[in-house]
Motif scaffolding. Sequence first.
Motif, PDB file in Angstrom:
ATOM      1  N   LEU A  26    -154.876  42.390  62.023  1.00 47.15           N
ATOM      2  CA  LEU A  26    -153.525  41.823  62.049  1.00 47.15           C
ATOM      3  C   LEU A  26    -152.447  42.898  62.101  1.00 47.15           C
ATOM      4  CD1 LEU A  26    -151.708  39.344  62.016  1.00 47.15           C
ATOM      5  CD2 LEU A  26    -151.833  39.379  59.513  1.00 47.15           C
ATOM      6  N   LEU A  27    -152.514  43.893  61.242  1.00 42.58           N
ATOM      7  CA  LEU A  27    -151.462  44.920  61.238  1.00 42.58           C
ATOM      8  C   LEU A  27    -151.403  45.674  62.557  1.00 42.58           C
ATOM      9  CD1 LEU A  27    -151.713  46.310  57.601  1.00 42.58           C
ATOM     10  CD2 LEU A  27    -149.968  44.800  58.551  1.00 42.58           C
ATOM     11  N   ARG A  29    -152.381  44.577  65.518  1.00 39.57           N
ATOM     12  CA  ARG A  29    -151.874  43.689  66.569  1.00 39.57           C
ATOM     13  C   ARG A  29    -150.365  43.479  66.432  1.00 39.57           C
ATOM     14  NH1 ARG A  29    -154.494  40.224  69.867  1.00 39.57           N
ATOM     15  NH2 ARG A  29    -155.835  42.054  69.953  1.00 39.57           N
ATOM     16  N   LEU A  30    -149.893  43.320  65.202  1.00 40.07           N
ATOM     17  CA  LEU A  30    -148.445  43.160  64.997  1.00 40.07           C
ATOM     18  C   LEU A  30    -147.696  44.383  65.485  1.00 40.07           C
ATOM     19  CD1 LEU A  30    -148.415  41.556  61.444  1.00 40.07           C
ATOM     20  CD2 LEU A  30    -147.885  40.419  63.616  1.00 40.07           C
ATOM     21  N   GLN A  31    -148.233  45.561  65.224  1.00 42.19           N
ATOM     22  CA  GLN A  31    -147.585  46.793  65.689  1.00 42.19           C
ATOM     23  C   GLN A  31    -147.526  46.811  67.212  1.00 42.19           C
ATOM     24  OE1 GLN A  31    -146.296  48.760  63.233  1.00 42.19           O
ATOM     25  NE2 GLN A  31    -145.194  49.716  64.899  1.00 42.19           N
ATOM     26  N   GLN A  32    -148.593  46.372  67.871  1.00 42.09           N
ATOM     27  CA  GLN A  32    -148.604  46.301  69.339  1.00 42.09           C
ATOM     28  C   GLN A  32    -147.519  45.354  69.843  1.00 42.09           C
ATOM     29  OE1 GLN A  32    -152.660  45.058  69.945  1.00 42.09           O
ATOM     30  NE2 GLN A  32    -153.364  47.138  70.331  1.00 42.09           N
ATOM     31  N   HIS A  33    -147.402  44.186  69.213  1.00 42.71           N
ATOM     32  CA  HIS A  33    -146.357  43.239  69.624  1.00 42.71           C
ATOM     33  C   HIS A  33    -144.976  43.851  69.421  1.00 42.71           C
ATOM     34  CE1 HIS A  33    -148.650  39.637  70.568  1.00 42.71           C
ATOM     35  NE2 HIS A  33    -149.310  39.708  69.420  1.00 42.71           N
ATOM     36  N   ARG A  34    -144.761  44.480  68.273  1.00 39.44           N
ATOM     37  CA  ARG A  34    -143.450  45.030  67.925  1.00 39.44           C
ATOM     38  C   ARG A  34    -143.038  46.161  68.857  1.00 39.44           C
ATOM     39  NH1 ARG A  34    -141.700  44.425  62.298  1.00 39.44           N
ATOM     40  NH2 ARG A  34    -142.592  42.485  61.598  1.00 39.44           N
ATOM     41  N   GLU A  35    -144.005  46.932  69.318  1.00 45.79           N
ATOM     42  CA  GLU A  35    -143.708  48.057  70.207  1.00 45.79           C
ATOM     43  C   GLU A  35    -143.696  47.643  71.677  1.00 45.79           C
ATOM     44  OE1 GLU A  35    -146.472  51.170  69.237  1.00 45.79           O
ATOM     45  OE2 GLU A  35    -145.773  51.302  67.162  1.00 45.79           O
ATOM     46  N   GLY A  36    -143.930  46.363  71.940  1.00 42.12           N
ATOM     47  CA  GLY A  36    -143.923  45.881  73.317  1.00 42.12           C
ATOM     48  C   GLY A  36    -145.124  46.333  74.123  1.00 42.12           C
ATOM     49  N   LEU A  37    -146.201  46.704  73.445  1.00 40.74           N
ATOM     50  CA  LEU A  37    -147.392  47.190  74.140  1.00 40.74           C
ATOM     51  C   LEU A  37    -148.197  46.061  74.757  1.00 40.74           C
ATOM     52  CD1 LEU A  37    -148.551  49.883  71.551  1.00 40.74           C
ATOM     53  CD2 LEU A  37    -147.201  50.208  73.644  1.00 40.74           C
ATOM     54  N   ILE A  38    -147.981  44.843  74.280  1.00 37.36           N
ATOM     55  CA  ILE A  38    -148.667  43.690  74.849  1.00 37.36           C
ATOM     56  C   ILE A  38    -147.681  43.024  75.803  1.00 37.36           C
ATOM     57  CG2 ILE A  38    -149.748  41.465  74.356  1.00 37.36           C
ATOM     58  CD1 ILE A  38    -150.524  42.607  71.618  1.00 37.36           C
ATOM     59  N   LYS A  39    -147.886  43.276  77.086  1.00 40.89           N
ATOM     60  CA  LYS A  39    -146.962  42.750  78.091  1.00 40.89           C
ATOM     61  C   LYS A  39    -147.222  41.262  78.288  1.00 40.89           C
ATOM     62  CE  LYS A  39    -145.089  46.668  78.744  1.00 40.89           C
ATOM     63  NZ  LYS A  39    -143.927  46.934  77.923  1.00 40.89           N
ATOM     64  N   LEU A  91    -143.032  37.935  57.721  1.00 45.32           N
ATOM     65  CA  LEU A  91    -144.049  38.228  56.715  1.00 45.32           C
ATOM     66  C   LEU A  91    -144.674  39.611  56.896  1.00 45.32           C
ATOM     67  CD1 LEU A  91    -145.789  34.729  56.685  1.00 45.32           C
ATOM     68  CD2 LEU A  91    -143.976  35.567  55.153  1.00 45.32           C
ATOM     69  N   ALA A  92    -144.508  40.198  58.073  1.00 51.22           N
ATOM     70  CA  ALA A  92    -145.073  41.522  58.320  1.00 51.22           C
ATOM     71  C   ALA A  92    -144.456  42.573  57.402  1.00 51.22           C
ATOM     72  CB  ALA A  92    -144.879  41.918  59.779  1.00 51.22           C
ATOM     73  N   ILE A  93    -143.221  42.373  56.990  1.00 53.00           N
ATOM     74  CA  ILE A  93    -142.562  43.324  56.093  1.00 53.00           C
ATOM     75  C   ILE A  93    -143.304  43.369  54.763  1.00 53.00           C
ATOM     76  CG2 ILE A  93    -140.411  43.829  54.861  1.00 53.00           C
ATOM     77  CD1 ILE A  93    -138.979  42.472  57.311  1.00 53.00           C
ATOM     78  N   GLY A  94    -143.709  42.207  54.262  1.00 51.36           N
ATOM     79  CA  GLY A  94    -144.480  42.145  53.031  1.00 51.36           C
ATOM     80  C   GLY A  94    -145.874  42.740  53.158  1.00 51.36           C
ATOM     81  N   LEU A  95    -146.348  42.893  54.396  1.00 47.01           N
ATOM     82  CA  LEU A  95    -147.656  43.503  54.648  1.00 47.01           C
ATOM     83  C   LEU A  95    -147.547  45.007  54.866  1.00 47.01           C
ATOM     84  CD1 LEU A  95    -149.189  40.822  57.053  1.00 47.01           C
ATOM     85  CD2 LEU A  95    -149.614  41.118  54.600  1.00 47.01           C
ATOM     86  N   GLY A  96    -146.309  45.523  54.780  1.00 42.05           N
ATOM     87  CA  GLY A  96    -146.121  46.964  54.880  1.00 42.05           C
ATOM     88  C   GLY A  96    -145.481  47.472  56.152  1.00 42.05           C
ATOM     89  N   LEU A  97    -145.187  46.606  57.103  1.00 37.24           N
ATOM     90  CA  LEU A  97    -144.523  47.062  58.327  1.00 37.24           C
ATOM     91  C   LEU A  97    -143.010  47.101  58.118  1.00 37.24           C
ATOM     92  CD1 LEU A  97    -146.495  45.221  61.172  1.00 37.24           C
ATOM     93  CD2 LEU A  97    -146.790  47.540  60.317  1.00 37.24           C
ATOM     94  N   ASP A  98    -142.356  47.978  58.838  1.00 33.50           N
ATOM     95  CA  ASP A  98    -140.902  48.075  58.767  1.00 33.50           C
ATOM     96  C   ASP A  98    -140.280  46.887  59.491  1.00 33.50           C
ATOM     97  OD1 ASP A  98    -140.914  50.507  57.410  1.00 33.50           O
ATOM     98  OD2 ASP A  98    -140.978  51.667  59.272  1.00 33.50           O
ATOM     99  N   PRO A  99    -139.053  46.519  59.110  1.00 30.05           N
ATOM    100  CA  PRO A  99    -138.350  45.470  59.868  1.00 30.05           C
ATOM    101  C   PRO A  99    -138.209  45.904  61.327  1.00 30.05           C
ATOM    102  CG  PRO A  99    -137.201  45.959  57.822  1.00 30.05           C
ATOM    103  CD  PRO A  99    -138.281  47.000  57.968  1.00 30.05           C
ATOM    104  N   VAL A 100    -138.190  44.932  62.209  1.00 26.26           N
ATOM    105  CA  VAL A 100    -138.054  45.219  63.637  1.00 26.26           C
ATOM    106  C   VAL A 100    -136.631  45.680  63.898  1.00 26.26           C
ATOM    107  CG1 VAL A 100    -138.192  44.258  65.955  1.00 26.26           C
ATOM    108  CG2 VAL A 100    -139.799  43.510  64.206  1.00 26.26           C
TER     109      VAL A 100
END
Length: 106
Positions: A26-27, A29-39, A91-100
């Motif tokens: 999950l983490l 994949r979320l990073q990939q979405h946030r960075e626009g790596l999944i076109k 909810l990703a922020i609570g999992l340790g990711l920075d806000p977008v």
Amino acid sequence: MDRQPCVYILASGKHGTLYIGVTSNLLGRLQQHREGLIKGFTSRYDVVGLVHYEMADTMDAAIAREKQLKKWNRDWKVTLIERDNPDWDDLAIGLGLDPVSGRRSR
């Protein structure tokens, strides 16, 4: 949380565009979405906020749940999200990711 099958729902904002996906990381994949790596859909419509996720015992179970959720009408999906996340917080922020950063507001 690494390598745990799960189904997740992303949103562009409160009551915005929804995306349902499945992953074993999950983490990552979320990073990939946030960075626009999944076109595609999520990058085109800025759908990157994690509003709901469910862990599964197996990838088969996660895929089955993903297929089930994708068949649901929008009202059912909104009810599911708001049951545990009434404000549609990321909810990703609570999992340790920075806000977008630079996210378009909706």
